[in-house]
Design a protein around this motif. Structure first.
Motif, PDB file in Angstrom:
ATOM      1  N   ASP A 168       2.971 -10.409  -8.855  1.00 14.16           N
ATOM      2  CA  ASP A 168       2.684 -11.519  -9.765  1.00 14.16           C
ATOM      3  C   ASP A 168       1.582 -11.180 -10.775  1.00 14.16           C
ATOM      4  N   LEU A 169       0.589 -10.390 -10.363  1.00  8.84           N
ATOM      5  CA  LEU A 169      -0.511 -10.083 -11.287  1.00  8.84           C
ATOM      6  C   LEU A 169      -0.065  -9.125 -12.389  1.00  8.84           C
ATOM      7  N   TYR A 183       6.856   1.079 -10.333  1.00 12.54           N
ATOM      8  CA  TYR A 183       6.585  -0.054 -11.228  1.00 12.54           C
ATOM      9  C   TYR A 183       5.713   0.336 -12.423  1.00 12.54           C
ATOM     10  N   SER A 231      -6.499  -5.573  -7.974  1.00 12.24           N
ATOM     11  CA  SER A 231      -5.239  -4.870  -7.723  1.00 12.24           C
ATOM     12  C   SER A 231      -5.191  -3.565  -8.510  1.00 12.24           C
ATOM     13  N   VAL A 232      -5.012  -2.475  -7.766  1.00 14.68           N
ATOM     14  CA  VAL A 232      -4.889  -1.155  -8.386  1.00 14.68           C
ATOM     15  C   VAL A 232      -3.664  -1.145  -9.305  1.00 14.68           C
ATOM     16  N   GLY A 233      -2.519  -1.554  -8.750  1.00  8.36           N
ATOM     17  CA  GLY A 233      -1.266  -1.464  -9.493  1.00  8.36           C
ATOM     18  C   GLY A 233      -1.277  -2.324 -10.740  1.00  8.36           C
ATOM     19  N   ARG A 267       4.114  -7.709  -0.611  1.00  9.96           N
ATOM     20  CA  ARG A 267       3.490  -6.930  -1.689  1.00  9.96           C
ATOM     21  C   ARG A 267       3.956  -7.508  -3.030  1.00  9.96           C
ATOM     22  N   VAL A 320      -7.645  -5.642   2.727  1.00 13.26           N
ATOM     23  CA  VAL A 320      -6.788  -5.495   1.541  1.00 13.26           C
ATOM     24  C   VAL A 320      -5.357  -5.953   1.836  1.00 13.26           C
ATOM     25  N   ASP A 373      -6.558   2.933   2.669  1.00  8.60           N
ATOM     26  CA  ASP A 373      -5.662   4.068   2.951  1.00  8.60           C
ATOM     27  C   ASP A 373      -6.267   5.057   3.941  1.00  8.60           C
ATOM     28  N   ARG A 379       0.120   6.649   5.673  1.00  6.29           N
ATOM     29  CA  ARG A 379      -1.218   6.899   6.260  1.00  6.29           C
ATOM     30  C   ARG A 379      -1.186   6.751   7.776  1.00  6.29           C
TER      31      ARG A 379
HETATM   32  C1  EPZ Z   1      -2.195   0.933  -4.326  1.00  5.21           C
HETATM   33  O1  EPZ Z   1      -1.142   0.030  -3.995  1.00  5.21           O
HETATM   34  C2  EPZ Z   1      -1.911   2.211  -3.580  1.00  5.21           C
HETATM   35  N1  EPZ Z   1      -0.602   2.717  -3.985  1.00  5.21           N
HETATM   36  C3  EPZ Z   1      -1.931   1.967  -2.072  1.00  5.21           C
HETATM   37  O2  EPZ Z   1      -1.892   3.236  -1.461  1.00  5.21           O
HETATM   38  C4  EPZ Z   1      -3.267   1.312  -1.667  1.00  5.21           C
HETATM   39  O3  EPZ Z   1      -3.186   0.918  -0.311  1.00  5.21           O
HETATM   40  C5  EPZ Z   1      -3.560   0.089  -2.529  1.00  5.21           C
HETATM   41  O4  EPZ Z   1      -3.469   0.428  -3.938  1.00  5.21           O
HETATM   42  C6  EPZ Z   1      -4.958  -0.478  -2.287  1.00  5.21           C
HETATM   43  O5  EPZ Z   1      -5.925   0.514  -2.519  1.00  5.21           O
HETATM   44  C7  EPZ Z   1      -0.494   3.393  -5.136  1.00  5.21           C
HETATM   45  O6  EPZ Z   1      -1.446   3.633  -5.849  1.00  5.21           O
HETATM   46  C8  EPZ Z   1       0.868   3.900  -5.462  1.00  5.21           C
HETATM   47  P1  EPZ Z   1      -2.873  -3.384  -4.912  1.00  5.21           P
HETATM   48  P2  EPZ Z   1      -0.935  -1.297  -4.855  1.00  5.21           P
HETATM   49  O7  EPZ Z   1      -2.096  -3.954  -6.032  1.00  5.21           O
HETATM   50  O8  EPZ Z   1      -1.329  -1.000  -6.257  1.00  5.21           O
HETATM   51  C9  EPZ Z   1      -2.472  -8.006  -3.711  1.00  5.21           C
HETATM   52  C10 EPZ Z   1      -1.067   4.927  -0.036  1.00  5.21           C
HETATM   53  O9  EPZ Z   1      -1.086   4.995   1.204  1.00  5.21           O
HETATM   54  N2  EPZ Z   1      -1.655  -8.140  -4.934  1.00  5.21           N
HETATM   55  O10 EPZ Z   1      -4.248  -2.862  -5.185  1.00  5.21           O
HETATM   56  O11 EPZ Z   1       0.429  -1.777  -4.570  1.00  5.21           O
HETATM   57  C11 EPZ Z   1      -1.732  -7.219  -2.630  1.00  5.21           C
HETATM   58  O12 EPZ Z   1      -0.869  -8.042  -1.884  1.00  5.21           O
HETATM   59  C12 EPZ Z   1      -0.713   3.624  -0.718  1.00  5.21           C
HETATM   60  O13 EPZ Z   1      -1.276   5.886  -0.786  1.00  5.21           O
HETATM   61  C13 EPZ Z   1      -1.289  -9.405  -5.355  1.00  5.21           C
HETATM   62  O14 EPZ Z   1      -1.604 -10.412  -4.727  1.00  5.21           O
HETATM   63  O15 EPZ Z   1      -2.015  -2.241  -4.189  1.00  5.21           O
HETATM   64  C14 EPZ Z   1      -2.892  -6.661  -1.829  1.00  5.21           C
HETATM   65  O16 EPZ Z   1      -3.326  -7.610  -0.907  1.00  5.21           O
HETATM   66  C15 EPZ Z   1      -0.193   2.633   0.193  1.00  5.21           C
HETATM   67  N3  EPZ Z   1      -0.512  -9.520  -6.495  1.00  5.21           N
HETATM   68  C16 EPZ Z   1      -3.982  -6.452  -2.874  1.00  5.21           C
HETATM   69  O17 EPZ Z   1      -3.592  -7.219  -4.010  1.00  5.21           O
HETATM   70  C17 EPZ Z   1      -0.145  -8.443  -7.224  1.00  5.21           C
HETATM   71  O18 EPZ Z   1       0.537  -8.614  -8.251  1.00  5.21           O
HETATM   72  C18 EPZ Z   1      -4.187  -5.019  -3.329  1.00  5.21           C
HETATM   73  O19 EPZ Z   1      -2.947  -4.467  -3.752  1.00  5.21           O
HETATM   74  C19 EPZ Z   1      -0.534  -7.169  -6.798  1.00  5.21           C
HETATM   75  C20 EPZ Z   1      -1.301  -7.036  -5.642  1.00  5.21           C
END
Ligand code: EPZ
Length: 428
Positions: free
Chosen positions: A125-126, A96, A163-165, A122, A327, A305, A371
């Protein structure tokens, strides 16, 4: 297909070198699209998620050259805009980031909804909210995320959840937008800072990464650079937990000790000794493990992780530990595998109560995600007898040379070919 076969019961001794960070690499490589120039990236981890993102860029017309084992040159000056379909994105989450990078450069992007490890819902929306606040129109049509903007204009964006992503995607889209973008409640993970440093090396103006407010002044144009990716916090943490769980004396090299503080603190609480050097940490453990409570949190908290790996250690520690996941909704799917090895763990929603047992016993287990796969290796290393870990393609997505690295520490772990057909796993 292949399995890992592990004979447990050996303490670990020696040194292990940590590779470049997966979650930084999978953001930095697509970010090169914004340069419209040649970019040299060093310390690239040799893992399948990174190979996939490189393949996608190559298929878009970026000339990707391997300069050394862990250095690539990407020339994105001749890259052409194109849709990125499901067959390329379905295997990993970080696909993404192509949306943010392409939207930034071409003001449009069509990328299939990403795959990735299954920890429950997953949403993205953000990410979408961020793109829309920068002026893009975003629709999801037949599983494709379609984003279009006449122009991108800086905005103030508050992230409802850390949110990291979404933080990374908004950074990618905002660096070439007109004016100032402010991301509030931004993620602070080490790879956010690494991406900001990379973007700034390409001429962007990103400030505040690593705090919860990131300010991005849009620039007209970016350019090539040479950049080295930070060491992988989670790979380092995995070897640290393995050393503490097995006992012994291990020097984990090429790390940033500051990134490991939350992990070091919990290992010390559980009975290990940690010594920090400039770019290494030494983990020794000769006394019995004791219980401790762990709650996962966004950085600088204990990383989600590392949750499955620490669960293995707690499952052989004296006493009862509480492990809380804050998380993800559903990150205890691996627990069933540990129960089969003799662990005593009860999961209630996002909390696991872990009653330490004297020993785990080797059986056939499956990696249920990346993990969780690392946790199965650690469980095999501490268990009596032989453990076979299946679905190891999950593990290959995030751990470079895992057999070589553990073997060099004295572990008895082999990769063996098996005849049965396994399905392709997704990760990230
Ligand atoms: C990243 O995922 C990592 N992946 C994950 O690592 C890691 O577990 C996660 O960050 C948390 O640290 C990559 O970097 C590729 P988030 P990401 O958006 O970005 C909610 C590994 O093992 N959320 O930070 O997808 C979501 O549901 C992987 O290396 C929304 O609600 O995670 C979650 O509860 C697995 N809306 C929280 O935020 C959104 O639009 C954190 O998710 C986006 C996220």
């Amino acid at each position: 297909m292949e399995n890992f076969v592990i004979t447990g019961g050996h303490e670990l001794f020696g040194e292990v070198n940590i590779s470049g960070a997966k979650n930084a690499a999978v953001a930095i490589i697509p970010a090169a699209i914004l340069a419209n120039d040649k970019v040299v990236i060093e310390n690239i981890p040799q893992i399948s998620d990174v190979k996939l993102i490189i393949e996608i860029l190559d298929s878009m017309g970026a000339g990707v050259k391997l300069l050394t084992k862990d250095t690539i040159e990407i020339d994105t000056s001749h890259i052409s805009y194109q849709d990125v379909g499901y067959e390329l994105t379905s295997h990993f989450r970080a696909s993404y980031y192509l949306i943010g990078a392409m939207l930034g450069r071409f003001k449009k992007a069509e990328v299939a909804m990403p795959g990735g490890c299954n920890f429950g819902v997953r949403p993205i929306d953000l990410h979408i909210k961020g793109f829309e606040m920068l002026g893009a129109k975003v629709d999801i049509v037949d599983g494709m995320v379609c984003a279009n903007a006449e122009k991108l204009i800086g905005a103030s964006i508050y992230m409802d959840t850390v949110s990291v992503g979404a933080t990374i995607n908004v950074m990618l889209a905002a660096v070439l937008a007109r004016g100032l973008t402010v991301i509030e409640n931004a993620a602070k993970e080490p790879h956010i800072v690494d991406l900001a440093n990379f973007l700034n090396s390409m001429g962007a103006d990103v400030r505040g990464a690593g705090t919860d407010v990131i300010r991005i002044h849009g620039v007209e144009k970016m350019h090539g650079c040479t950049y080295s990716i930070i060491p992988d916090q989670i790979e380092a943490g995995t070897y640290m937990v393995a050393a503490a769980a097995c006992g012994g004396d291990v020097l984990v090299k090429n790390v940033i000790p500051k990134h490991l503080e939350s992990i070091s603190a919990k290992l010390e609480e559980a009975g290990a000794e940690i010594i920090e050097y400039d770019d290494a940490v030494r983990v020794t453990r000769f006394k019995p493990l004791t219980k401790c409570n762990v709650k996962t949190m966004p950085h600088p908290g204990f990383p989600t992780d590392m949750q499955p790996q620490i669960a293995v250690l707690l499952s052989i520690a004296n006493g009862t530990s509480i492990l809380s996941e804050s998380v993800w909704d559903n990150r205890f799917q691996y627990v069933g595998q540990l129960l089969r090895m003799g662990a005593n763990i009860q999961v209630d929603g996002k909390v696991a109560v872990i009653e330490g047992v004297k020993r785990l016993t080797g059986v056939n287990v499956k990696a249920t995600d990346l993990r969780a796969g690392a946790a199965m290796i650690i469980a095999g290393l501490v268990a009596d007898g032989t453990t076979t870990v299946e679905n190891i393609n999950y593990i290959d997505r995030g751990y470079e040379d895992v057999v070589v690295k553990f073997s060099s520490l004295g572990a008895d772990i082999r990769r063996v070919e098996v005849k049965e057909k396994q399905t392709i796993q997704t990760a990230g």
